[in-house]
Design a protein around this motif. Sequence first.
Motif, short mmCIF file in Angstrom:
data_model
loop_
_atom_site.label_atom_id
_atom_site.label_comp_id
_atom_site.label_asym_id
_atom_site.label_seq_id
_atom_site.Cartn_x
_atom_site.Cartn_y
_atom_site.Cartn_z
N GLU A 343 19.05 40.97 45.26
CA GLU A 343 19.95 39.67 43.98
C GLU A 343 20.51 39.01 44.99
N ASP A 344 22.15 39.77 44.52
CA ASP A 344 22.89 39.57 45.30
C ASP A 344 23.12 39.32 46.99
N ILE A 345 23.12 40.02 47.94
CA ILE A 345 22.34 40.31 49.18
C ILE A 345 21.81 39.34 49.32
N ALA A 346 20.99 38.64 48.80
CA ALA A 346 19.73 36.99 49.16
C ALA A 346 20.57 36.27 48.87
N GLU A 347 21.42 35.97 48.15
CA GLU A 347 21.96 34.69 47.72
C GLU A 347 23.30 35.19 48.61
N LYS A 348 24.12 36.23 49.01
CA LYS A 348 24.73 35.87 50.09
C LYS A 348 24.53 35.42 51.25
N ILE A 349 22.93 35.81 51.68
CA ILE A 349 22.70 35.32 52.99
C ILE A 349 22.57 33.68 52.95
N VAL A 350 22.02 33.14 51.58
CA VAL A 350 21.08 31.93 51.30
C VAL A 350 22.55 31.17 51.80
N ARG A 351 23.98 31.27 51.38
CA ARG A 351 25.31 30.93 51.08
C ARG A 351 25.56 30.34 52.57
N LEU A 352 25.71 31.57 53.20
CA LEU A 352 25.84 31.30 54.80
C LEU A 352 24.84 30.77 55.84
N LEU A 353 23.71 30.68 55.04
CA LEU A 353 22.79 29.85 56.27
C LEU A 353 22.80 28.47 55.79
N SER A 354 23.15 28.10 54.47
CA SER A 354 23.15 26.82 53.80
C SER A 354 24.07 26.13 54.27
N ASP A 355 25.49 26.54 54.63
CA ASP A 355 26.47 26.77 54.50
C ASP A 355 27.42 26.59 55.95
N ALA A 356 26.76 25.92 57.22
CA ALA A 356 26.96 25.90 58.28
C ALA A 356 29.11 25.68 58.70
N ALA A 357 28.91 24.97 58.11
CA ALA A 357 31.25 24.60 57.95
C ALA A 357 31.88 26.89 57.66
N LEU A 358 30.75 26.90 56.45
CA LEU A 358 31.86 27.94 55.98
C LEU A 358 30.64 28.55 56.85
N ALA A 359 30.15 28.94 57.32
CA ALA A 359 29.77 30.67 58.21
C ALA A 359 30.35 30.04 59.30
N GLY A 360 30.35 29.40 60.17
CA GLY A 360 31.55 28.67 61.53
C GLY A 360 33.09 29.67 61.40
N GLN A 361 33.24 29.01 59.72
CA GLN A 361 34.45 29.70 59.83
C GLN A 361 34.90 30.83 59.55
N MET A 362 33.75 31.38 58.82
CA MET A 362 33.86 33.43 58.63
C MET A 362 33.92 34.00 60.46
N GLY A 363 33.26 33.12 61.17
CA GLY A 363 32.55 34.05 62.44
C GLY A 363 33.73 33.83 63.04
N ALA A 364 34.48 32.72 63.45
CA ALA A 364 35.57 32.78 64.17
C ALA A 364 36.59 32.77 63.71
N ALA A 365 36.97 33.75 62.55
CA ALA A 365 37.59 34.84 61.65
C ALA A 365 36.97 36.52 61.82
N GLY A 366 35.99 36.27 62.44
CA GLY A 366 35.51 38.04 62.61
C GLY A 366 36.06 38.39 63.96
N ARG A 367 35.58 36.95 64.72
CA ARG A 367 36.28 37.65 65.64
C ARG A 367 37.41 37.81 66.72
N GLU A 368 38.19 36.81 65.92
CA GLU A 368 39.64 37.23 65.25
C GLU A 368 40.26 38.67 65.69
N ARG A 369 39.06 38.67 63.70
CA ARG A 369 39.90 39.92 63.34
C ARG A 369 39.65 40.84 64.43
N ALA A 370 38.30 41.64 64.94
CA ALA A 370 37.24 42.19 66.11
C ALA A 370 38.62 42.05 66.73
N LEU A 371 39.44 41.53 67.62
CA LEU A 371 40.63 41.23 68.90
C LEU A 371 41.43 42.21 68.29
#
Length: 412
Positions: A343-371
Amino acid sequence: MTPPRRRNFRRECNSMHVVFVCHEYPPALCGGIGPAVATLGRGMVRAGHRVSVVGMYPDVATDGGPGFAAELDEGVRVYRLAVPGRMPGLNWYWFRRTLRAHLVRLHANDPIDVVEWPDFLGTFWRPIDGVVDVLKVHGTALSNRRHGLRQRLPSTTFALEMRTLRKIRNWIGVSEWFNAEWREAASVTPEREVVVYNPVHTAIFRPAPDREKGLVFYSGAFRARKGVMALARAAGIFLPQVPHARLVLMGFEADLTKQDILDQASGVADRIEFLPFMEQRQMAELMAKAEVFAMPSFYESCGNGWVEAMSCGVPVVGSTLSCGPEIVADGVSGLLADPARPEDIAEKIVRLLSDAALAGQMGAAGRERALKRFSVEVAVARSDSFYRACIEASRAERGGDRRRAEEPGAGT
């Protein structure tokens, strides 16, 4: 491919001859070790070093030749040795003897500076004069047993892994967490150690211009420790909540079958798709289209999938356990979930699928972290520096041994 003629490269340039012992080099079906070695090895070649990979592989076609097959992969010389089948009960001995004999021949033709050994299977046997041995602390059979996971290997393997951990005192860990665990487990304090995260080729794993709405992606072996069963149970919760979503699992059957996974996905099996394990460029293209990458592992030494997804700019649902918090910055480049709680896994996935702004922000931060932390360039630089430090320390130790041997009365 025959080994090159012996040359004194040390006098010609500042390059090193680095040998990786790897029994999972692509395209061999494997987990994360093979692709990590390939990515780092190719990067070392681009940095001007000579790189060889030596490993034991089943079904090697030698055509009556020298007992190995050789190939060139983007400048990396790959030697796939045929697994010896000599004597039941002693194959572990012939395996290691064959491997060391090839390294000795390779060293005679092109002097080796460093051999980087895997901890898995404990294949280190004896040092070669003039060669520095380094241990990549990446994941042992002992690790799985320590974490209560199934392991179908003879007890000899566990003893040989522990021997390798104690014999090689130069350690490269793939995470701070994993190094710390094995210092404690093996009761060893390495003489020298560093962390070099498994690298990602950021030019291959890069953001895509468009994403597929609702795509939740997983890549890796189908193993219980990687949280695949927990993810399937979570799918039974998040897929009904997000009607347009689907779960795609790319990988191969290891200790779990596809049916094992589907059996956990209550009422949503028709929205789960399986794809075969692919080479990195193909996998990167598919991963970059995902809205969420989910791998809620119970145990990882580094978590290649998390690193690759961040490099693609895809927000990650990772794990609160093992090295998860070290690799994925919770609330910054992704969200960490408890793999024991679907249920915790599902809640985190739903949060990202339903909040495009949050998902975009985290995706950009992840790219920077990877580099900044996980790129090939960073891994090559850190490996190069550590290899040279180990070489210098070895030379100093040999010089000290010679001086002591020359002291008056040393032989009496």
